[in-house]
Scaffold this active site. Structure first.
Site: not given
Ligand code: BGC
Length: 755
Positions: A231
């Site tokens: 993530d």
């Molecule tokens: C989120 C993800 C997301 C990523 C990219 C993170 O803060 O938890 O679900 O895909 O950001 O935007």
């Protein structure tokens, strides 16, 4: 195209390989032109395309390209419709092809442990079977267009509070049966190209450097072949992560962690094979995308229409005191800011820059004589007497009042959890004031997670729209005026109040750790076991027609755990309009082999029926449908004995039941020692006779009556009843057994188990 990825990796420099393991920037992977490795892009996800051309961020702050916002997972899960999710996934896949996005980040399958999780809107369900089925269909839809997915957030990320550091403390059985199970089926059966590991720690170890999670379970047990990405910003220690099975770090690390990888290989703390294997896995996915590139058009009108359809098939009618559907042409007061500007999506990384949004006011304008009153403001939760007075006047003048209510943006979002389960006070007040002057009130809810409904008994109808995507208003108008028949059912329980929720005492923890003390008893598994009244149960939802069930049949009455059971049931539309019904199949373990929920959802089907029509629905069950995770066996285990097959309209309304007897060859090993209880030994047919013999012999030598009589006198039932909880060593004190005889008995029992 045929290419040898291993060969390509062998031609890469150490620096190029390390570089491949982190992003080039926020959304791109790096290219290596001399070897024909192109730069590819990934984008959020999950229910629309958030492709950011310029200023990138992961919280949905800066603008992305205009796109189509489909309903969020909180809504789509209520469709219980695998084909629909696949259709939506496929539309998203085509959009990605048109925009040259190689991986769409999602779906998000984390279990809704508490109604307070700020991100529940993006998650499917409190039930892992349903979440897994919806995710599988979504992935299959996207990936059949040649675009990858990233199932997320792996794993046990069920709150936003301290999500980047807190440790989810979960016992293994609970992880396996609830939190990992939602990932397991999609990973095994839909094979997502990538998996996104979560920010949090699990039992102390960061998901991003957790070898048990990323290697043992994901790869070795589930056979996962894609790559794992972090993530955004979830990497704690890059080299440990790589060793554990985290291939790609996102977003870019400014070269820092690439250098750490290079250094670790050079100083021998990281084997180069591990790096090579990671790069190979990343390249396989990149080239798979390259090989499946196709011309595609992002047809926004078409996808908008699909978004409307998905929402129509997902909304849940919670209450209907013969008030809905509304008559066309009726004098209706549409009340509430959400009638005009609906809340249709959540905040954060999934935030879509919708090219159009349709509210109910606009969508219903030709269906009735509609007046509008705003009723409440969205900026702050204060009662605005002027707005209330206008709304009351509009309601008085109308034949029916439809109040569009729910949670404003600030109440729930990625990044933080809700503080309570209430709707804004100004909205609850508005509903009460309208009910005083108008007997016909319908409430339409826009929210990503359950709300308390103190006014539920006062209104005639409640329609749960959840966060319904940019076509939500059209879907609402269709259902309110009977152009469509509601056919969604709740993918989560709506409790009366927050404190009823099983995680209540342990959510969200102290910031360091959060203890999942309710164990496997999440959602309806808890409410049903506790026989607790709930506002609306899991699986519940009304229709404008009625369905009756009959003729439940099992293709066998007894089965081995290696066999499949086919369950069939007839469903009849006994009402007077066409409609769709969701048939839920629950399994109830009657063997007593473990502490288990009253029932668990193990299959479902959705059928469309004309008035008077009957269809036979077939659903399959296998060992896993009956099994629980046996930590000592390190495997799923379904004990021999009876299981009820229950067909339900919800988890609280079981309409048909039959029983199947299951047998297993699996023997659960018991550790036998002096503290093993007599009860446990008597439960096992291998050890029971040995123990019974020893006890009757002992009674004889003790001279307690004549031998024959005492043997007959001591039945297994009596021994079990009297000594159920007594450890073997109790035989010393209570039956005069000497130590040597006790040792011998333990030996004999062990030998019996081995046979
Ligand atoms: C989120 C993800 C997301 C990523 C990219 C993170 O803060 O938890 O679900 O895909 O950001 O935007």
């Amino acid at each position: 195209m045929e290419r040898n990825v291993k060969e390509i990796v062998s031609q890469m420099t150490l620096e190029e390989k390390a570089g491949m393991c982190s992003g080039k920037d926020f959304w791109h992977l790096k290219s290596v032109e001399r070897l024909g490795i192109p730069e590819v892009m990934v984008s959020d996800g999950p229910h629309g395309l958030r492709k950011q051309a310029d200023q990138a961020d992961h919280l949905g702050i800066n603008e992305s390209i205009k796109a189509v916002c489909f309903p969020a997972a909180c809504a789509t899960a209520c469709s219980f419709d695998r084909e629909l999710l696949e259709e939506m996934g496929s539309a998203l896949g085509v959009e990605c092809q048109a925009e040259n996005v190689s991986v769409l980040l999602g779906p998000a399958v984390n279990i809704k442990r508490s109604p307070l999780c700020g991100r529940n809107f993006e998650y499917f369900s409190e039930d892992p079977y349903l979440a897994g089925q919806m995710a599988k269909a979504h992935i299959q839809g996207v990936q059949k267009e040649g675009v990858g997915t990233s199932i997320k957030h792996f794993a046990a990320n069920n709150q936003e509070y301290h999500r980047m550091s807190a440790s989810s403390e979960v016992d293994e059985r609970t992880l396996r049966e609830i939190y990992l199970a939602a990932f397991e089926t999609p990973v095994k059966e839909a094979k997502p190209k990538t998996v996104m590991c979560s920010y949090n720690r699990i039992n102390g170890v960061f998901a991003s450097e957790n070898p048990w999670l990323l290697d043992e379970v994901l790869r070795k047990e589930w056979g996962y072949e894609g790559y794992v990405m972090s993530d955004w910003g979830a990497v704690n220690d890059r080299v440990s992560g790589l060793k554990a099975g985290l291939e790609l770090e996102m977003p870019a690390s400014g070269g820092q962690t690439d250098r750490q990888i290079v250094e670790a290989v050079k100083n021998g703390t990281l084997k180069e094979e591990i790096l090579d294997r990671a790069v190979e896995r990343i390249l396989n996915v990149i080239f798979d995308y390259v090989d499946h590139r196709k011309d595609a058009v992002f047809d926004m009108e078409k996808d908008h229409a699909l978004a409307e359809k998905v929402e129509t098939e997902s909304m849940v009618l919670l209450k209907n005191d013969e008030i809905l559907p509304l008559k066309k042409g009726v004098r209706a007061a549409f009340i509430g800011a959400f009638a005009k500007n609906p809340r249709y999506q959540g905040g954060g990384s999934s935030h879509i820059n919708s090219f159009r949004v349709t509210g109910a006011l606009e969508a219903a304008k030709n269906l009735a004589e509609i007046t509008f009153a705003e009723g409440y403001g969205l900026k702050e939760d204060v009662i605005d007497e002027k707005l209330i007075a206008e709304a009351v006047e509009a309601a008085k003048a109308a034949e029916v009042a439809v109040i569009f209510a729910g949670l404003p943006d600030a109440f729930e979002s990625e990044g933080y959890d809700r503080a309570h389960m209430e709707m804004p006070k100004c909205q609850n007040h508005l509903i009460r004031e309208i009910c005083k002057v108008q007997p016909n009130v319908v409430v339409v809810l826009h929210n990503g997670s359950p709300v308390e409904m103190p006014w539920a008994d006062e209104v005639g109808g409640i329609l749960e729209a959840y966060l319904g995507g940019q076509g939500v208003g059209t879907a609402e108008a269709r259902i309110l005026f009977g152009e469509a028949n509601p056919c969604g059912k709740l993918a989560e329980t709506i409790p009366y109040k927050l404190s009823d929720n099983p995680s209540y005492l342990n959510f969200p923890g102290d910031g360091e750790t959060v203890e999942y003390k309710e164990g496997i008893f999440v959602g309806y598994r808890y409410y049903d076991k506790k026989e607790m009244p709930v506002r609306y149960p899991f699986g519940y939802g009304l229709s404008y027609t009625q369905f009756t069930y009959s003729n439940l049949k099992l293709d066998k009455k007894s089965m081995r755990d290696t066999e499949t059971l086919t369950v069939s049931v007839d469903v009849t539309n006994s009402g007077d309009r066409e409609g769709k019904e969701i048939i839920q199949l629950y399994v109830a373990d009657k063997t007593g082999s473990a502490n288990r929920p009253v029932r668990e959802l193990k299959n479902f089907a959705k059928v469309s029926l004309a008035p008077g029509e009957t269809k036979t629905v077939r659903m399959e069950l296998n060992k896993r449908s009956f099994a629980w995770y046996h930590v000592k066996l390190h495997d799923w285990y379904a004990a021999s004995g009876n299981y009820e097959i229950q067909i339900g309209k919800s988890s609280r309304e079981i309409v048909l039941i039959d029983t199947v007897e299951l047998t297993t060859e699996v023997k659960v090993p018991m550790e036998i020692h002096k503290n093993t209880t007599v009860g446990r030994l008597m439960d096992d047919p291998r050890m029971a006779p040995v123990l019974q013999d020893a006890l009757s012999e002992m009674m004889q030598t003790m001279g307690s009556g004549d031998g024959q009589a005492s043997t007959e006198a001591i039945s297994p039932e009596m021994i079990k009843g009297m000594m159920e909880s007594m450890p073997l060593r109790g035989l010393r004190s209570f039956a005069g057994m000497d130590e040597k005889a006790l040792d011998q008995l333990v030996e004999n029992l062990r030998a019996a188990q081995r046979q």
